[in-house]
Design an enzyme around this catalytic site. Structure first.
Site, PDB file in Angstrom:
ATOM      1  N   ASP A   1      61.660 130.140 123.443  1.00 27.28           N
ATOM      2  CA  ASP A   1      59.978 129.433 122.870  1.00 27.28           C
ATOM      3  C   ASP A   1      60.140 129.001 124.751  1.00 27.28           C
ATOM      4  OD1 ASP A   1      60.575 127.833 122.103  1.00 27.28           O
ATOM      5  OD2 ASP A   1      59.016 127.931 120.595  1.00 27.28           O
TER       6      ASP A   1
ATOM      7  N   SER B   1      54.590 121.361 110.481  1.00 30.24           N
ATOM      8  CA  SER B   1      53.698 120.241 111.492  1.00 30.24           C
ATOM      9  C   SER B   1      52.231 121.422 111.938  1.00 30.24           C
ATOM     10  CB  SER B   1      54.173 119.435 112.161  1.00 30.24           C
ATOM     11  OG  SER B   1      54.964 120.066 113.265  1.00 30.24           O
TER      12      SER B   1
ATOM     13  N   GLY C   1      62.134 122.901 108.578  1.00 30.56           N
ATOM     14  CA  GLY C   1      62.595 123.941 109.613  1.00 30.56           C
ATOM     15  C   GLY C   1      61.827 125.332 108.913  1.00 30.56           C
TER      16      GLY C   1
ATOM     17  N   SER D   1      58.128 125.010 110.229  1.00 28.42           N
ATOM     18  CA  SER D   1      56.822 124.035 110.372  1.00 28.42           C
ATOM     19  C   SER D   1      55.672 123.968 110.070  1.00 28.42           C
ATOM     20  CB  SER D   1      56.313 125.442 111.456  1.00 28.42           C
ATOM     21  OG  SER D   1      57.445 125.782 112.323  1.00 28.42           O
TER      22      SER D   1
ATOM     23  N   GLU E   1      51.489 118.564 119.570  1.00 33.82           N
ATOM     24  CA  GLU E   1      53.366 117.833 119.164  1.00 33.82           C
ATOM     25  C   GLU E   1      53.324 117.163 120.282  1.00 33.82           C
ATOM     26  OE1 GLU E   1      55.462 118.419 116.529  1.00 33.82           O
ATOM     27  OE2 GLU E   1      54.474 119.824 115.316  1.00 33.82           O
TER      28      GLU E   1
ATOM     29  N   ASP F   1      55.800 127.881 116.762  1.00 36.63           N
ATOM     30  CA  ASP F   1      55.440 127.822 115.325  1.00 36.63           C
ATOM     31  C   ASP F   1      54.106 128.090 115.241  1.00 36.63           C
ATOM     32  OD1 ASP F   1      57.780 126.928 115.373  1.00 36.63           O
ATOM     33  OD2 ASP F   1      58.176 125.356 115.405  1.00 36.63           O
TER      34      ASP F   1
ATOM     35  N   TYR G   1      66.248 117.445 120.524  1.00 36.53           N
ATOM     36  CA  TYR G   1      65.052 118.932 120.719  1.00 36.53           C
ATOM     37  C   TYR G   1      64.475 118.006 122.244  1.00 36.53           C
ATOM     38  CZ  TYR G   1      61.628 122.392 120.880  1.00 36.53           C
ATOM     39  OH  TYR G   1      61.148 123.544 120.396  1.00 36.53           O
TER      40      TYR G   1
ATOM     41  N   SER H   1      45.103 112.191 102.645  1.00 37.35           N
ATOM     42  CA  SER H   1      46.544 113.879 102.067  1.00 37.35           C
ATOM     43  C   SER H   1      47.544 113.323 100.592  1.00 37.35           C
ATOM     44  CB  SER H   1      47.701 112.548 102.986  1.00 37.35           C
ATOM     45  OG  SER H   1      48.269 113.034 102.433  1.00 37.35           O
TER      46      SER H   1
HETATM   47  C1  GLA Z   1      60.902 124.629 116.654  1.00 42.36           C
HETATM   48  C2  GLA Z   1      59.787 124.200 117.326  1.00 42.36           C
HETATM   49  C3  GLA Z   1      59.281 125.533 118.137  1.00 42.36           C
HETATM   50  C4  GLA Z   1      60.979 125.984 118.300  1.00 42.36           C
HETATM   51  C5  GLA Z   1      62.029 126.093 117.487  1.00 42.36           C
HETATM   52  C6  GLA Z   1      62.977 126.648 118.043  1.00 42.36           C
HETATM   53  O1  GLA Z   1      60.758 124.825 115.763  1.00 42.36           O
HETATM   54  O2  GLA Z   1      58.484 123.741 116.611  1.00 42.36           O
HETATM   55  O3  GLA Z   1      58.674 125.775 119.739  1.00 42.36           O
HETATM   56  O4  GLA Z   1      61.366 125.537 119.646  1.00 42.36           O
HETATM   57  O5  GLA Z   1      62.101 124.417 117.281  1.00 42.36           O
HETATM   58  O6  GLA Z   1      63.364 128.025 118.350  1.00 42.36           O
END
Ligand code: GLA
Length: 383
Positions: free
Chosen positions: A35, A125, A121, A123, A157, A169, A219, A66
């Site tokens: 992305d 967030s 993984g 998402s 982010e 995401d 990352y 929360s």
């Molecule tokens: C995380 C990031 C995304 C993307 C993925 C890997 O989820 O938030 O933007 O880069 O990693 O594909």
């Protein structure tokens, strides 16, 4: 999700008036770390997300509770008011990013909870950011379009949480549609919905339940490698704006100018572009063998070239292969979290049982198992 518990808590803390919003986590069939390189991604929203009861409070303060952390945070809406709690920074960041775009949301009270696993993984967030971006836009009639709502989450982010993520995401969380994956061109933001109902197969996530430290700095480092490789290529080929525009031949022309590490990272990204296109073609023909083959290809690339896998994820990938699972790979940013698996229905039970048993023997705990249900994106729930 127990919406009643969220409402009850809101009633107890803040009163009766409220609206409930939700935004989901996501899966991604293929197209990982593409992305922010202007490539394609292929995500879908899932049936797990964040749920928030919200009501304006007539002040310039936000009071957020929360349920999952059993904690309250109260903060203002100016840059210097940033809360300390990491979870509250997502809400604060969304408010600040909305303000930076020239809108003036007012203070509000909120109680929220989620059923999208943290750090897996999927998402969580982005689900949190998208819930609040969507809700504030709706409550205050701001008229922000959905693409910009996704960008508000992404900038949150970048500017408040330290991750230089791409748009996948937040896009998936906002635009998700029941029963459909989305193929998004991240360079142009054009996208298509693809009906996704692989007859005779199941899509299942196996969560290693590990999240490695420093994932966000690793990352960001991957992103820097890609940008550096891209700059070298663009110096020779000005038409290359993003790394995904480049070919392997172009990359080889700059091989001696860049580090071996950057070369490997870029090689993965360029290879991933083709794998996504192959999967789109194969899906149209119902050719799941090819879909699965490219998923394994992505896992190899993410493990050996992009180096964002880990022992636990590689182990699950190997088990999938041994069991004859059609496709399997690490999903999302990596460094822990889940594998996504495309499994023939008649293999499913055996695969899950084997994965649990072998993983437990090696790592001392079982992976968690989530069947994937592709669902709708950000929305208000009926009161
Ligand atoms: C995380 C990031 C995304 C993307 C993925 C890997 O989820 O938030 O933007 O880069 O990693 O594909």
């Amino acid at each position: 999700m127990d919406i009643k518990a969220i409402k009850d808590k809101f009633n107890a803390l803040f009163g009766k008036e409220l609206r409930v919003y939700t935004s989901p986590g996501r899966v991604n069939l293929i197209g990982e770390h593409t992305d922010y390189n202007g490539g394609f991604v292929f995500p879908g929203a899932i049936d797990k997300g964040i749920y928030a009861a919200i009501n304006p409070n007539g002040t310039d303060k936000i009071r957020a509770y929360s349920i999952d952390y059993q904690a309250m945070s109260e903060f203002g809406m100016r840059e210097e008011d940033a809360p300390k709690e990491p979870w509250a920074r997502y809400i604060f960041g969304v408010v600040r990013e909305i303000q930076k775009r020239g809108f003036q949301p007012k203070g509000f009270d909120t109680v929220f909870a989620g059923d999208v696993p943290l750090g897996a993984g999927m998402s969580s967030s982005a689900a949190l950011e998208s819930t609040f971006a969507f809700a504030l836009n709706d409550i205050y009639n701001l008229g922000i379009d959905k693409f910009e709502l996704a960008r508000i989450g992404q900038s949150t982010e970048h500017n408040y949480c330290g991750v230089k993520c791409g748009i996948m995401d937040q896009f998936a969380s906002i635009f998700g549609k029941k029963g459909h994956l989305m193929r998004l061109n991240c360079a142009t933001m054009e996208f298509e919905y693809f009906p996704f109902d692989p007859k005779g197969y199941k899509v299942v996530l196996l969560d290693t339940v590990v999240k490695h430290e420093l994932a966000s700095s690793a990352y960001n480092k991957r992103r820097e490698s890609c940008e550096s490789a891209c700059a070298h290529i663009a110096a020779k080929h000005p038409e290359v704006k993003y790394l995904s525009d480049a070919t392997m031949q172009m990359l080889d022309e700059v091989k001696n100018e860049i580090s071996n590490e950057d070369y490997m990272r870029a090689k993965y990204v360029i290879g991933e572009k083709q794998r996504v296109l192959d999967v789109c073609d194969a899906l149209e023909k119902g050719d799941y063998a090819t879909v699965g083959d490219r998923m394994y290809g992505t896992h190899y690339g993410m493990s050996k070239e992009y180096e964002v896998s880990c022992d636990e994820l590689d182990f699950l990938n190997d088990i999938a292969k041994e069991c004859g699972v059609t496709g399997s790979r690490v999903m999302g940013g990596g460094f822990g979290g889940c594998t996504i698996n495309l499994v023939k229905e008649n293999l499913y039970d055996k695969f899950i049982a084997t994965a649990k048993e072998k993983f437990n023997k090696k790592f001392g705990h079982e992976p968690k198992v989530y069947d994937v249900v592709i669902s709708d994106g950000a929305r208000r729930l009926n009161d």
